[in-house]
Motif scaffolding. Structure first.
Motif, mmCIF file in Angstrom:
data_model
loop_
_atom_site.group_PDB
_atom_site.id
_atom_site.type_symbol
_atom_site.label_atom_id
_atom_site.label_comp_id
_atom_site.label_asym_id
_atom_site.label_seq_id
_atom_site.Cartn_x
_atom_site.Cartn_y
_atom_site.Cartn_z
ATOM 1 N N PHE A 39 0.872 -1.178 0.000
ATOM 2 C CA PHE A 39 0.000 0.000 0.000
ATOM 3 C C PHE A 39 0.906 1.224 0.000
ATOM 4 N N THR A 40 0.908 1.954 -1.111
ATOM 5 C CA THR A 40 1.902 3.000 -1.339
ATOM 6 C C THR A 40 1.255 4.353 -1.558
ATOM 7 N N THR A 41 1.830 5.380 -0.940
ATOM 8 C CA THR A 41 1.429 6.749 -1.230
ATOM 9 C C THR A 41 2.530 7.452 -2.006
ATOM 10 N N ASN A 42 2.123 8.225 -2.975
ATOM 11 C CA ASN A 42 3.057 8.993 -3.805
ATOM 12 C C ASN A 42 3.503 10.219 -3.016
ATOM 13 N N TYR A 43 4.279 9.943 -1.975
ATOM 14 C CA TYR A 43 4.703 10.985 -1.026
ATOM 15 C C TYR A 43 5.972 10.530 -0.342
ATOM 16 N N GLY A 44 7.023 11.342 -0.470
ATOM 17 C CA GLY A 44 8.295 10.985 0.134
ATOM 18 C C GLY A 44 8.960 12.157 0.809
ATOM 19 N N ASP A 47 8.933 15.968 -0.434
ATOM 20 C CA ASP A 47 7.690 16.758 -0.500
ATOM 21 C C ASP A 47 7.570 17.651 0.730
ATOM 22 N N LEU A 48 8.357 18.704 0.735
ATOM 23 C CA LEU A 48 8.409 19.610 1.883
ATOM 24 C C LEU A 48 7.583 20.874 1.676
ATOM 25 N N GLU A 49 7.294 21.214 0.431
ATOM 26 C CA GLU A 49 6.543 22.438 0.138
ATOM 27 C C GLU A 49 5.369 22.084 -0.767
ATOM 28 N N PHE A 50 4.155 22.384 -0.313
ATOM 29 C CA PHE A 50 2.961 21.956 -1.044
ATOM 30 C C PHE A 50 1.764 22.779 -0.576
ATOM 31 N N VAL A 51 0.660 22.630 -1.304
ATOM 32 C CA VAL A 51 -0.606 23.254 -0.913
ATOM 33 C C VAL A 51 -1.465 22.183 -0.260
ATOM 34 N N PRO A 52 -1.766 22.305 1.046
ATOM 35 C CA PRO A 52 -2.581 21.279 1.719
ATOM 36 C C PRO A 52 -3.959 21.161 1.086
ATOM 37 N N ILE A 53 -4.515 19.979 1.168
ATOM 38 C CA ILE A 53 -5.841 19.751 0.622
ATOM 39 C C ILE A 53 -6.849 20.691 1.301
ATOM 40 N N GLY A 54 -7.672 21.343 0.490
ATOM 41 C CA GLY A 54 -8.657 22.288 1.013
ATOM 42 C C GLY A 54 -8.128 23.682 1.255
ATOM 43 N N LYS A 55 -6.828 23.924 0.963
ATOM 44 C CA LYS A 55 -6.217 25.241 1.176
ATOM 45 C C LYS A 55 -5.769 25.838 -0.164
ATOM 46 N N GLY A 64 11.872 15.581 7.216
ATOM 47 C CA GLY A 64 11.715 14.308 7.915
ATOM 48 C C GLY A 64 10.288 13.945 8.268
ATOM 49 N N VAL A 65 9.295 14.755 7.851
ATOM 50 C CA VAL A 65 7.902 14.474 8.229
ATOM 51 C C VAL A 65 7.407 13.165 7.620
ATOM 52 N N ALA A 66 7.736 12.899 6.348
ATOM 53 C CA ALA A 66 7.249 11.676 5.690
ATOM 54 C C ALA A 66 7.697 10.432 6.449
ATOM 55 N N HIS A 67 8.956 10.399 6.839
ATOM 56 C CA HIS A 67 9.500 9.273 7.597
ATOM 57 C C HIS A 67 8.867 9.198 8.987
ATOM 58 N N PHE A 68 8.658 10.358 9.604
ATOM 59 C CA PHE A 68 8.032 10.421 10.920
ATOM 60 C C PHE A 68 6.618 9.830 10.858
ATOM 61 N N LEU A 69 5.890 10.191 9.797
ATOM 62 C CA LEU A 69 4.539 9.665 9.602
ATOM 63 C C LEU A 69 4.550 8.141 9.476
ATOM 64 N N GLU A 70 5.503 7.617 8.749
ATOM 65 C CA GLU A 70 5.603 6.157 8.585
ATOM 66 C C GLU A 70 5.693 5.479 9.948
ATOM 67 N N HIS A 71 6.523 6.034 10.827
ATOM 68 C CA HIS A 71 6.664 5.475 12.165
ATOM 69 C C HIS A 71 5.347 5.535 12.933
ATOM 70 N N LYS A 72 4.714 6.709 12.889
ATOM 71 C CA LYS A 72 3.541 6.942 13.738
ATOM 72 C C LYS A 72 2.327 6.127 13.321
ATOM 73 N N LEU A 73 2.191 5.811 12.043
ATOM 74 C CA LEU A 73 0.988 5.112 11.602
ATOM 75 C C LEU A 73 0.877 3.696 12.166
ATOM 76 N N CYS A 190 0.132 16.848 6.566
ATOM 77 C CA CYS A 190 0.760 16.009 5.527
ATOM 78 C C CYS A 190 -0.061 14.751 5.272
ATOM 79 N N TYR A 191 -0.555 14.150 6.338
ATOM 80 C CA TYR A 191 -1.344 12.933 6.170
ATOM 81 C C TYR A 191 -2.596 13.200 5.342
ATOM 82 N N ASN A 192 -3.364 14.220 5.732
ATOM 83 C CA ASN A 192 -4.631 14.500 5.056
ATOM 84 C C ASN A 192 -4.439 14.880 3.594
#
Length: 427
Positions: A39-44, A47-55, A64-73, A190-192
């Motif tokens: 199960f893969t997300t196109n996110y690594g 991806d440090l600068e982006f427009v959040p969904i709904g913004k 390091g957020v992408a890696h941090f998210l992997e741990h937390k999930l 980042c997750y949303n």
């Protein structure tokens, strides 16, 4: 559900884009005892600068957020997800790369239950301020561990030498300083944005019934609600063609010097067809010259400039690319100079058409062997799928490559301004 049979390789694949945008790809192989889910997300990490969904406005998040998210999930309100997989006879894992984050399991029993567990834990984030703070200490230890590994420092050191602005030059896990800035809100932002089904791919291969499996996945997704995603906007800085620095030296407590030469890839804003050709030819030419039977490998070995640690690898993506060639060496300066000379010589090298046909046959053999391994095939198929390419069509692309394609590629591949050297030397 779409069914496509590839007669050339004897594989049948089932695909469907669900209403919420999730790409589901099923490759049943009933002759296999086990099943692998990815199960893969196109996110690594880049991806440090982006427009959040709904913004509407760009945001920048800590490295390091992408890696941090992997741990937390893997932590849920109910407990440790690894324990759930273990109870169901499955082996689970995850990884974060520059461009994607993937969650996976392999099992021989309770396949449907494991598939549901895989989907559900990835789609059910649970972050608290307390758990985020606790994780910072764990990831800081991991970062410090990698800081002490010469191989990793050589890899990232060469990347940093090549890239001046692009976030590929940032360690995937971030730094101790950057992860300490990560908040619960950063994780949810980042997750949303990036874990929306529209940005994800579920690939399942092994011993299962495709109709039953597709129905299971659809029922699972129909129980969940996701905001509409119209367009995912990421932002990357302009990166020059030339390398950031020609030479980089890192001192560490090593017994033998490690040296890596990096080629910064260029001209990546091209069509899908041209991108795949470049991706294939790059790997094929590298293998021809630097595999153990290759001309350049033999010369380096006979001159005792390398040892068994010698390696080469290449990575091509839509907005960055690199090739690395390196080894432990008692004479690192001579190794680097000789290697750079060899690489620049490729520009004017004259292959014969017979040699190129051998190169093609070798590549086809490697591709066919990779299709016998569930994990390798899942990773390769997903990798190319995210790039909008069909992995199972690559064989026909390789066969269609011409001697003239190879000659043209070699003439334009390498230039002096795109070469960097990183040395890991004793303190």
């Amino acid at each position: 559900m779409n069914k496509h049979t590839y007669e050339e390789i004897g594989e049948t694949i089932y695909t469907k884009k669900l209403e919420n945008g999730l790409d589901v790809i099923l490759l049943p192989k009933t002759e296999m005892a086990k099943t692998h889910g990815l199960f893969t997300t196109n996110y690594g990490s880049i991806d440090l600068e982006f427009v959040p969904i709904g913004k509407d406005e760009l945001v920048t998040v800590p490295e390091g957020v992408a890696h941090f998210l992997e741990h937390k999930l893997f932590e849920s309100e109910k407990g440790d997800v690894f324990a759930d997989f273990s109870k169901q006879g499955a082996s689970a894992n995850a990884y974060t790369s520059f461009t994607k984050t993937a969650y996976l399991f392999t099992a021989t029993d309770q396949i449907e239950k494991n598939v549901e567990t895989l989907i559900d834990f990835v789609q059910d984030p649970y972050f608290t301020e307390q758990s985020v703070e606790k994780e910072k200490g764990i990831i800081a230890q991991e970062i410090n561990m990698y800081d002490d590994q010469p191989d990793w420092q050589s890899f990232m050191g060469t990347i940093k030498a090549m890239f001046k602005h692009h976030p590929v030059n940032v360690d995937i896990a971030g730094t101790v300083e950057s992860i300490n800035k990560i908040t619960k809100d950063d994780l949810y932002t980042c997750y949303n944005t990036f874990y929306h089904p529209e940005n994800m791919t579920l690939f399942i291969t092994g011993n299962f019934d495709p109709n039953r499996m597709m129905q299971l996945v659809e029922r699972n997704q129909n129980r969940k609600d996701f905001k509409e995603m119209k367009e995912l906007r990421r932002n990357f800085p302009v990166e020059p063609q030339e390398v950031a620095t020609k030479e980089k030296k890192i001192t560490m407590p090593v017994s033998i010097t490690k040296c890596t030469v990096g080629i910064k890839e260029a001209n990546l804003d091209i069509s899908n067809e041209a991108f795949l050709k470049k991706d294939l030819l790059q790997g094929m030419i590298l293998d021809h010259y630097f595999s153990k039977g290759g001309e350049f490998y033999q010369l380096l070995y006979e001159e005792q400039l390398i040892d068994d640690s010698f390696f080469f690898e290449t990575n091509l993506d839509r907005n960055f690319g690199y090739t690395l060639i390196g080894s432990n060496s008692e004479r690192p300066t001579e190794f680097a100079d000789t290697l750079k000379e060899m690489l620049l010589r490729i520009t004017n090298a004259k292959l014969t058409s017979e040699t190129f046909e051998r190169i093609k046959r070798k590549k086809i053999g490697k591709l066919l062997r990779s299709m016998n391994n569930l994990e390798t095939m899942a990773n390769l198929y997903t990798h190319y799928h995210i790039l909008d390419l069909d992995f199972f069509s690559i064989l026909s692309t390789v066969r269609a490559l011409t001697f003239e394609d190879a000659q043209q590629f070699m003439q334009n591949w390498i230039s002096e301004e795109r070469l960097s050297v990183c040395t890991i030397a004793a303190e």
